[in-house]
Design an enzyme around this catalytic site. Structure first.
Site, PDB file in Angstrom:
ATOM      1  N   SER A 106       0.925  -1.141  -0.071  1.00  0.00           N
ATOM      2  CA  SER A 106       0.171  -0.026  -0.023  1.00  0.00           C
ATOM      3  C   SER A 106       0.765   1.064   0.081  1.00  0.00           C
ATOM      4  CB  SER A 106      -0.712  -0.107   1.321  1.00  0.00           C
ATOM      5  OG  SER A 106      -1.753  -0.886   1.217  1.00  0.00           O
ATOM      6  N   ARG A 117       1.231   4.284  -3.019  1.00  0.00           N
ATOM      7  CA  ARG A 117       1.137   5.541  -2.658  1.00  0.00           C
ATOM      8  C   ARG A 117       2.271   6.652  -2.957  1.00  0.00           C
ATOM      9  NH1 ARG A 117      -2.506   2.568  -0.484  1.00  0.00           N
ATOM     10  NH2 ARG A 117      -4.561   3.289   0.381  1.00  0.00           N
ATOM     11  N   GLY A 139      -6.138  -3.434  -7.824  1.00  0.00           N
ATOM     12  CA  GLY A 139      -7.278  -2.427  -7.723  1.00  0.00           C
ATOM     13  C   GLY A 139      -6.763  -1.100  -7.004  1.00  0.00           C
ATOM     14  N   ARG A 141     -14.207  -6.862 -11.327  1.00  0.00           N
ATOM     15  CA  ARG A 141     -14.415  -6.139  -9.897  1.00  0.00           C
ATOM     16  C   ARG A 141     -15.068  -4.926  -9.882  1.00  0.00           C
ATOM     17  NH1 ARG A 141      -8.808  -6.257  -6.695  1.00  0.00           N
ATOM     18  NH2 ARG A 141      -9.896  -5.756  -5.276  1.00  0.00           N
ATOM     19  N   SER A 146     -13.459   1.548   3.013  1.00  0.00           N
ATOM     20  CA  SER A 146     -12.440   0.956   2.046  1.00  0.00           C
ATOM     21  C   SER A 146     -11.319   2.085   2.063  1.00  0.00           C
ATOM     22  CB  SER A 146     -13.100   0.819   0.704  1.00  0.00           C
ATOM     23  OG  SER A 146     -12.246   0.849  -0.331  1.00  0.00           O
ATOM     24  N   ASP A 177      -7.011  -8.110   4.364  1.00  0.00           N
ATOM     25  CA  ASP A 177      -6.248  -9.040   3.446  1.00  0.00           C
ATOM     26  C   ASP A 177      -5.567 -10.067   4.052  1.00  0.00           C
ATOM     27  OD1 ASP A 177      -6.789  -7.159   1.093  1.00  0.00           O
ATOM     28  OD2 ASP A 177      -5.079  -6.246   1.605  1.00  0.00           O
ATOM     29  N   ARG A 225     -12.932 -14.185  -1.814  1.00  0.00           N
ATOM     30  CA  ARG A 225     -12.036 -14.848  -0.851  1.00  0.00           C
ATOM     31  C   ARG A 225     -12.793 -15.662   0.041  1.00  0.00           C
ATOM     32  NH1 ARG A 225      -7.425 -10.311  -0.351  1.00  0.00           N
ATOM     33  NH2 ARG A 225      -6.131 -11.038  -2.450  1.00  0.00           N
ATOM     34  N   ARG A 232      -2.853 -13.974  -2.337  1.00  0.00           N
ATOM     35  CA  ARG A 232      -3.134 -14.335  -0.920  1.00  0.00           C
ATOM     36  C   ARG A 232      -3.688 -15.668  -0.324  1.00  0.00           C
ATOM     37  NH1 ARG A 232      -1.107  -9.825   1.113  1.00  0.00           N
ATOM     38  NH2 ARG A 232      -1.547  -7.701   0.271  1.00  0.00           N
TER      39      ARG A 232
HETATM   40  C1  S3P Z   1      -5.842  -1.330  -0.265  1.00  0.00           C
HETATM   41  C2  S3P Z   1      -6.896  -1.706   0.448  1.00  0.00           C
HETATM   42  C3  S3P Z   1      -7.725  -2.683   0.771  1.00  0.00           C
HETATM   43  C4  S3P Z   1      -6.793  -3.955   0.501  1.00  0.00           C
HETATM   44  C5  S3P Z   1      -6.142  -3.650  -0.692  1.00  0.00           C
HETATM   45  C6  S3P Z   1      -5.187  -2.792  -0.626  1.00  0.00           C
HETATM   46  C7  S3P Z   1      -4.993  -0.113  -0.120  1.00  0.00           C
HETATM   47  O1  S3P Z   1      -8.864  -2.776  -0.149  1.00  0.00           O
HETATM   48  O2  S3P Z   1      -7.752  -4.908   0.480  1.00  0.00           O
HETATM   49  O3  S3P Z   1      -5.280  -5.014  -0.909  1.00  0.00           O
HETATM   50  O4  S3P Z   1      -3.758  -0.105  -0.441  1.00  0.00           O
HETATM   51  O5  S3P Z   1      -5.785   1.018  -0.228  1.00  0.00           O
HETATM   52  P1  S3P Z   1     -10.149  -1.928  -0.034  1.00  0.00           P
HETATM   53  O6  S3P Z   1     -10.126  -0.470   0.092  1.00  0.00           O
HETATM   54  O7  S3P Z   1     -11.155  -2.208  -1.138  1.00  0.00           O
HETATM   55  O8  S3P Z   1     -10.775  -2.780   0.976  1.00  0.00           O
END
Ligand code: S3P
Length: 425
Positions: A23, A27, A92, A120, A163, A311, A342, A385
């Site tokens: 993450s 960023r 995602g 998704r 989220s 996760d 999952r 995962r």
């Molecule tokens: C993430 C947020 C989570 C997580 C993903 C990484 C992120 O998803 O499951 O692996 O880096 O912001 P959600 O925001 O859809 O819960």
């Protein structure tokens, strides 16, 4: 690629340096691309997902000088119109955060992804972005997303789901919007975006589960990425359930919005110690020592704990198979929208190995303690995962197991198997 895992070792012992957080890596790339000047990212993830973010930013005219895990980012602070579709692979985070950034630009762009990402849900980001004035076209709220950059306006948005991807998307759009953008969520999700944007000079503040942001220019950063607690989770669980093990996990990010797994291990009576707490780039970091725990007990996992361990649920469900009693996981319906469904993929594969585990609409119920018999082929569902969870299951299965499509671990953790091999004694 199929791999085999068997109990051909006595225990897991030793120390590992945990790989960089996924993450934070995403960023660092996206935000430094928006800052005018030179940023330096140290200890960048080798996972495919963060590299999807890097490739997308490169297609938008940002220059990256990469030497091993150190990246020098040179950006004018302005993104350039891409000459091709922006491929986000399996990621995602890349797609949802980029959608927020691209909505406020002055050009047309198309975000696309692999088969899993294209299935998704994207309504969760399209809806708030449209309220802010974004122009997004999609087929049934799925990728590809065609985004025509627009003049955006700040809104107050109360998200129905917790989220970090949705929150970050809206905040990044807010960075380019007129007026103030306010985002609230039912439970606090990971807050790396808020911390990093603040460190880069954004006009942003949080109050409980609500974040306020105003149009801001970002300054370049020098950032060191700390270790990923989501990757650490496989070693924590393995250390707890493989007899006679003791593992020290170094340099783990223990931001409280991510440490649900540590809370669960304590509730389950696991032997875990947090050592040498410190701060790296405004994020809390520590070393974690985990030891084999014979008397693990079940617990319930729900509510505000869920976003803190979202996760880790597949590997936590494996841990629950080794606890006495019934573990109930609920309020986790969004797990059905991850790289695989999952809930059903984890339940189906752990059940094949001999676990007593059942699906519920928003989670699962696990009865322990079970012996995992193994001796079969299990499917990773091309979900990194689940692939890693099944590997750890293989370490305690009576007979060898084979895992289909194991190479999907490279999405977040290419060093996974090598690090486990080093711990086997
Ligand atoms: C993430 C947020 C989570 C997580 C993903 C990484 C992120 O998803 O499951 O692996 O880096 O912001 P959600 O925001 O859809 O819960």
């Amino acid at each position: 690629m199929k791999i085999s895992v068997k109990k051909n070792f006595k225990s897991l012992n030793g120390e590992i340096i945990v790989p960089p957080d996924k993450s934070l890596s995403h960023r660092a790339i996206l935000f430094s691309s928006l800052a005018s000047g030179k940023s330096v990212i140290k200890n960048f993830s080798s996972g495919k997902d963060p590299h999807s973010s890097l490739d997308v930013c490169r297609s938008l005219g940002v220059n990256f000088d990469i030497k091993d895990d150190r990246i020098v980012v040179n950006s004018s602070g302005k993104l350039a119109a891409p000459d091709k579709d922006l491929y986000c692979g399996n990621s995602g985070t890349t797609m949802r955060l980029m959608a927020g950034i691209l909505s406020g630009q002055s050009f047309l762009s198309v975000l696309c992804g692999d088969e899993s990402l294209s299935s998704r849900p994207m309504k969760r980001i399209i809806e708030p972005l449209k309220l802010m004035g974004a122009d997004i076209k999609s087929d049934n709220n799925r990728a590809p997303l065609e985004i025509k950059g627009s003049h955006l306006f700040g809104v107050t948005y109360n998200s129905a789901i917790s989220s970090a991807q949705v929150k970050s998307c809206v905040l990044l759009a807010g960075l380019h919007a007129e007026g103030e953008t306010v985002f609230s969520e039912p439970y606090l999700s990971r807050n790396h975006t808020e911390i990093m944007l603040k460190n880069m000079g954004a006009d942003i503040f949080s109050n409980g589960n609500t974040v306020h942001i105003k149009k801001s220019k970002l300054s370049p950063i020098e950032i060191e990425i700390s270790g990923d607690i989501s990757s650490t989770a496989y070693f924590i669980v393995a250390g707890l359930i493989v007899p006679n093990s003791q593992i020290v996990l170094k340099n783990v990010n223990i931001n409280p919005t991510r440490t649900g797994i540590l809370d669960v291990v304590k509730l389950m009576n696991g032997n875990i110690e947090i050592l040498d707490q410190r701060e790296v780039c405004s994020e809390p970091v520590a070393d974690i020592k985990v030891s084999y725990s014979q008397n693990l007990r079940s617990c319930t996992i729900s509510g505000d704990l869920i976003p803190k361990l979202i996760d880790e649920i597949p590997v936590i469900s494996l841990l629950a198979t080794q606890c006495d009693g019934q573990t109930i996981i609920s309020d986790a319906q969004d797990l059905r929208n991850k790289e695989s469904d999952r809930i059903s993929s984890t339940v189906s594969e752990l059940k094949k190995l001999g676990a007593d585990i059942e699906e519920t609409p928003d989670g699962m119920v696990i009865n322990g303690k079970s012996f995992l018999s193994g001796g079969i082929i299990v499917d990773s569902y091309r979900d990194h995962r689940l692939a890693m969870t099944l590997y750890v299951a293989g370490l305690i299965s009576q007979k060898e197991i084979s895992i289909k499509d194991f190479e999907w671990v490279n999405i977040s953790f290419p060093e996974f198997e090598r690090l486990f091999e080093n711990l086997k004694v």
